[in-house]
Design a protein around this motif. Structure first.
Motif, PDB file in Angstrom:
ATOM      1  N   PHE A  28      -8.661  -2.201  -4.268  1.00  0.00           N
ATOM      2  CA  PHE A  28      -9.347  -1.325  -3.570  1.00  0.00           C
ATOM      3  C   PHE A  28     -10.814  -0.946  -4.163  1.00  0.00           C
ATOM      4  O   PHE A  28     -11.009  -1.265  -5.426  1.00  0.00           O
ATOM      5  N   GLN A  85     -10.378   2.449  -0.542  1.00  0.00           N
ATOM      6  CA  GLN A  85      -9.476   1.401   0.628  1.00  0.00           C
ATOM      7  C   GLN A  85      -9.987  -0.088   0.373  1.00  0.00           C
ATOM      8  O   GLN A  85     -10.953  -0.336  -0.498  1.00  0.00           O
ATOM      9  N   ALA A 104      -9.308   6.231   5.542  1.00  0.00           N
ATOM     10  CA  ALA A 104      -9.118   5.254   4.285  1.00  0.00           C
ATOM     11  C   ALA A 104      -7.546   5.969   4.011  1.00  0.00           C
ATOM     12  O   ALA A 104      -7.371   7.136   4.178  1.00  0.00           O
ATOM     13  N   TYR A 142      -0.228   2.787  -4.301  1.00  0.00           N
ATOM     14  CA  TYR A 142      -1.300   2.003  -4.414  1.00  0.00           C
ATOM     15  C   TYR A 142      -1.453   1.472  -5.997  1.00  0.00           C
ATOM     16  O   TYR A 142      -1.995   0.572  -6.224  1.00  0.00           O
TER      17      TYR A 142
END
Length: 296
Positions: A28, A85, A104, A142
């Motif tokens: 990201f 993102q 996002a 993430y």
């Protein structure tokens, strides 16, 4: 006003998650870059901010960075990386349009607004541990997937919460930093804004000393705006504000003019000495007073 972490004994909230050994997916990147100025006044809190984000060095202008929840007389500003993102496959010429049209997965401003809108608790009684958990839940998948490896060992963002308390005529601020350590552990911590900062932030009443509080690109502001090349762009509004002694002496009209002037001066200064991230793209301002007023 540097971003100094409050003494560990005052640590407000903490949560951590180790990144896993899974094969990383796309890394990201962040969209951010902000200068915001907060000025407590005799009848409310003035906030001004620039309107530029700079993903991958591309300038996206006209971005409103002063976020207003549904709860009255309250605002949020996020500095640093406002959103995270995957934009690795987006051509630079299309980045601004892509960011405008695509939500996002990690958006600290959205998380802050959702948190504020989920409670009616007074500012002094807000459950910041609940916010920690909310941001943690949005970011941990993430971290584990390896998407955020470029941000390990960094302060990702700073979230500034502000409210004007009508009954006491007090302006209240709390600034929290979002951090990932070198192993991918997540923390959300309060930072010192003034010498009087407590675990619950800062409060300024009519008897408090006059304050001009910058957030975001603070070193640049200090070195190149109020004491460097940007000083030539400062008007009498700024110098009139500096001459005031107490919050009670500060008219919101003067504070707004001065705060917007500081943002404008910073934008012009970046054309001479580039800032670490983009500052510019216009100026926005609000007054948190008896009601919330959008000034520009």
């Amino acid at each position: 006003m540097g971003h100094v972490v409050i003494n560990a004994s005052l640590a407000l909230i903490f949560s951590a998650a180790m990144g896993s050994a899974e094969k990383p997916h796309a890394e990201f990147s962040g969209a951010g870059g902000t200068l915001a100025i907060f000025v407590p006044t005799s009848t409310g809190l003035v906030i001004a901010a620039d309107m530029r984000q700079s993903p991958h060095g591309v300038f996206c202008d006209g971005i409103n960075k002063i976020l207003l929840p549904h709860r009255p007389r309250t605002a949020v500003v996020v500095t640093g990386n406002i959103t995270l993102q995957d934009t690795s496959n987006i051509p630079k010429a299309e980045l601004c349009d892509y960011l405008a049209k695509n939500r996002a997965p990690i958006d600290f401003g959205r998380s802050a607004l959702e948190f504020l809108d989920s409670t009616t608790a007074p500012f002094a009684e807000l459950n910041w541990a609940a916010l920690t958990d909310q941001i943690y839940q949005s970011i941990v998948p993430y971290i584990k997937a390896g998407n955020l490896s470029p941000f390990f060992g960094t302060e990702i963002a700073q979230i500034i919460f502000a409210e004007f308390e009508r009954d006491t005529q007090s302006s209240k601020l709390l600034s929290l930093t979002v951090n990932l350590d070198s192993a991918g552990n997540f923390t959300l911590q309060p930072v010192r804004v003034t010498a009087a900062t407590t675990i619950r932030g800062d409060s300024f009443n009519l008897d408090s000393d006059r304050q001009i509080l910058p957030f975001g690109e603070v070193p640049y502001y200090q070195q190149h705006v109020v004491a460097g090349v940007g000083k030539q762009f400062l008007t009498h509004d700024y110098f009139d504000l500096v001459a005031k002694s107490k919050v009670a002496d500060v008219d919101p009209g003067l504070a707004s003019a001065a705060a917007v002037n500081l943002i404008s001066a910073a934008s012009k200064a970046t054309e001479i000495v580039a800032a670490p991230s983009g500052i510019g793209g216009g100026e926005s301002a609000v007054l948190l007073g008896s009601e919330t007023q959008v000034l520009r």
